[in-house]
Design an enzyme around this catalytic site. Structure first.
Site, PDB file in Angstrom:
ATOM      1  N   HIS A 154       0.811  -1.221   0.000  1.00  0.00           N
ATOM      2  CA  HIS A 154       0.000   0.000   0.000  1.00  0.00           C
ATOM      3  C   HIS A 154       0.840   1.265   0.000  1.00  0.00           C
ATOM      4  O   HIS A 154       0.406   2.304  -0.476  1.00  0.00           O
ATOM      5  CB  HIS A 154      -0.966  -0.012   1.183  1.00  0.00           C
ATOM      6  N   ASP A 195      -8.887   4.138  -6.487  1.00  0.00           N
ATOM      7  CA  ASP A 195      -8.108   4.737  -7.575  1.00  0.00           C
ATOM      8  C   ASP A 195      -9.017   5.517  -8.518  1.00  0.00           C
ATOM      9  O   ASP A 195      -8.750   5.601  -9.703  1.00  0.00           O
ATOM     10  CB  ASP A 195      -7.367   3.639  -8.340  1.00  0.00           C
TER      11      ASP A 195
END
Ligand code: C2E
Ligand code: MG
Ligand code: MG
Length: 532
Positions: free
Chosen positions: A130, A160
């Site tokens: 991450h 995203d």
């Protein structure tokens, strides 16, 4: 307020009487003449104390009020902002878009809402962790901000996905087309971080306030965001790194993501996911050595769907384990009767690699179907290794202890370091199809295949070439060694019934190979490679 009143009164008192009392008292103390009037002196001290107290309280309160205002501002900012990127968040996008539409319409302009979804971002998060995912998001926002006009509200909708509302003056929206193209180009450029080269991209959906038919009421912000979302899914569906404007039939055609998620869950319950099989061939003899199971979704509403469209959603909604196990259960049943020397390969998602019970679950499936583990091959993609090495190593050890073989799938595109690969006990390397299918047309692919062959030789690993589409590629591959191969040249993936026919044909023509065979060329490099 009270403190301010006390200070003001104390000052007034001091100016009115205190200053005179101060002079008198000071005079009595300094000269020793005349008695100090205790009442006056006490009143004076009280006045000074009041002044000091009032002033200090006023200062304290001013500070407290300032702090509270700043805390409120921060809370407001946090409520409206995505803390990672500093963009607006999902909640504040709608009012910001409404504001932009009102402002633009007042100036006789239109507004386009742009929905941007990053391509392959989940892969980056899964493979590199991450922290790298966050770094990519921050870089993406910097690139977007550099391209978008200054006052355009840019929001991150979570994950995203980004959205912004852009005013424009031209009726044809050419400026928005040009902007979308620039964003796609810029976001396709790699992001570099911590020694990695990360490739992402953008799929964009657009919707504008321009009416489709004369007299139509302009869509509001909510409707525009919905339309841009539909257009964005269309862009993804048609192959990523492109943009689509919303068109009215999309609303009818496209079903919302949540409906697709629900369909996948229902599809698992209704056994709509079925295994297809792709032949794996010994290139030297042209004979079938095994089959790779490839998932298909036989959906009553969507038709026969390829795994690219549902595996990542199944991963995101947490059903990939159940889905994969049900497919493997069907596949081992199908494969049981193929013959003792015919292998079955199955693809495993990076999410499943993290399941500590995965090896046990697999063993249970094989025991229940009475399927020998030695005929099972598990394919792990190269990109799923990053950041997962420890977990993958212990899983591989459990699998190999059971007799299951483990292959490294899609090798060549994941930038694995060789030293890492050496520490993992793979049984086979599969060269990614992108290199194989372009072997005869692209010298770079030939160089990469040659390098992978040396790696395979050096590590004593046999190689499968996937994506063989022409006999010329088979000829070219045979120069490098005794590969196994698979690809459309030998037939498209098909169902279990077709597999039985293929096997019968293969066995019935054991003297004559069932697939185009190209003469075997001398290949000194293969000596060390165990061929299965
Ligand atoms: P993969 O494991 O690399 O599988 C090979 C893919 O390339 C298959 O696509 C196959 O149909 C396609 N292919 C085979 N020969 C050729 C060729 O000659 N030319 C071209 N252009 N393509 C060829 P498919 O079935 O769409 O699968 C795509 C990917 O989906 C697979 O790539 C695999 O990573 C994943 N996948 C498939 N089934 C499963 C599954 O059950 N679980 C998981 N986790 N992933 C799966
Ligand atoms: Mg595979
Ligand atoms: Mg592959």
């Amino acid at each position: 307020m009270m403190a301010l009143v006390i200070v003001v009164l104390a000052i007034a008192l001091f100016v009115g009487t205190g200053s005179r009392a101060l002079i008198q008292t000071a005079h009595s103390i300094v000269t020793g003449q005349g008695p100090i009037d205790p009442l006056l002196a006490n009143a004076l001290f009280l006045n000074v104390a009041l002044l000091i107290f009032g002033y200090r309280r006023y200062k304290e309160l001013t500070r407290e009020v300032g702090e509270r205002r700043r805390a409120e501002e921060t809370a407001n900012w946090l409520a409206q902002t995505d803390p990672l990127t500093g963009c607006l968040n999902r909640r504040s996008l709608l009012p910001a878009t409404t504001g932009m539409i009102e402002q633009a319409q007042a100036q006789g302009q239109n507004v386009a809402v742009m929905m941007i979804d990053l391509d392959r971002f989940k892969g980056i998060n899964d493979s590199y962790g991450h922290r790298m995912g966050d770094a990519v998001l921050i870089e993406v926002v910097a690139r977007l901000r550099a391209l978008l006009p200054g006052d355009v509200p840019l929001a991150r909708l979570g994950g995203d996905e980004f959205a912004c509302a852009i005013p424009f003056a031209d009726q044809s929206a050419q400026s928005i087309d040009a902007l979308a193209n620039r964003i796609i180009e810029r976001l396709a450029e790699p992001v570099y971080g911590e020694g990695h080269t990360l490739n992402t991209g953008a799929s964009i959906g657009l919707a504008s306030t321009i009416a489709f038919v004369a007299g139509e009421i302009a869509p509001d912000a909510d409707e525009l965001l919905h339309r841009a979302d539909l257009a964005m899914y269309q862009a993804k569906k048609f192959g990523r790194s492109r943009y689509f404007w919303f068109e009215t039939q999309m609303a009818r055609e496209m079903r919302s993501r949540s409906e697709i998620e629900r369909d996948i869950r229902d599809g698992i319950d209704r056994n709509e996911f079925v295994p297809f099989y792709e032949k794996q061939i010994d290139l030297a003899t042209g004979r079938i050595t095994g089959f790779e199971m490839l998932a298909r979704w036989n959906s009553p509403t969507h038709g026969m769907v390829a795994p690219e469209s549902f595996i990542s959603i199944a991963e995101e909604i947490g059903v990939i384990g159940t889905l994969s196990e049900s497919l493997i259960r069907q596949a081992v049943k199908d494969a049981r009767d193929w013959g003792s020397d015919v292998t079955l390969s199955v693809n495993i998602s990076p999410i499943q690699l993290r399941d500590p019970w995965f090896a046990q679950k697999l063993l249970k499936i094989m025991v229940e179907a009475n399927f020998p583990p030695s005929r099972l091959e598990v394919e792990i993609t190269e990109t799923s290794l990053h950041n997962n090495l420890g977990v993958v190593r212990s899983l591989m050890t459990s699998l190999r202890n059971q007799g299951v073989q483990v292959s490294l799938d899609d090798f060549g595109i994941g930038y694995s370091s060789l030293s890492q690969l050496r520490t993992l006990p793979f049984d086979r390397i599969k060269i990614d199809k992108s290199f194989v299918s372009s072997l005869c047309s692209n010298p770079d692919s030939a160089m990469i295949i040659s390098a992978i062959t040396s790696i395979g030789d050096g590590m004593g690993l046999p190689i499968t070439a996937e994506g063989i589409e022409s006999p010329e590629v088979v000829t070219a591959l045979q120069k490098y060694g005794a590969f196994k191969g698979q690809g459309y040249l030998y037939g498209r993936p098909a169902d279990a019934t077709t597999v039985l026919r293929w096997l019968n044909e293969d066995r019935g023509t054991s003297a004559e190979p069932a697939v185009p065979v190209v003469p075997v060329l001398p290949a000194p490099a293969t000596a060390k490679r165990a061929k299965r």
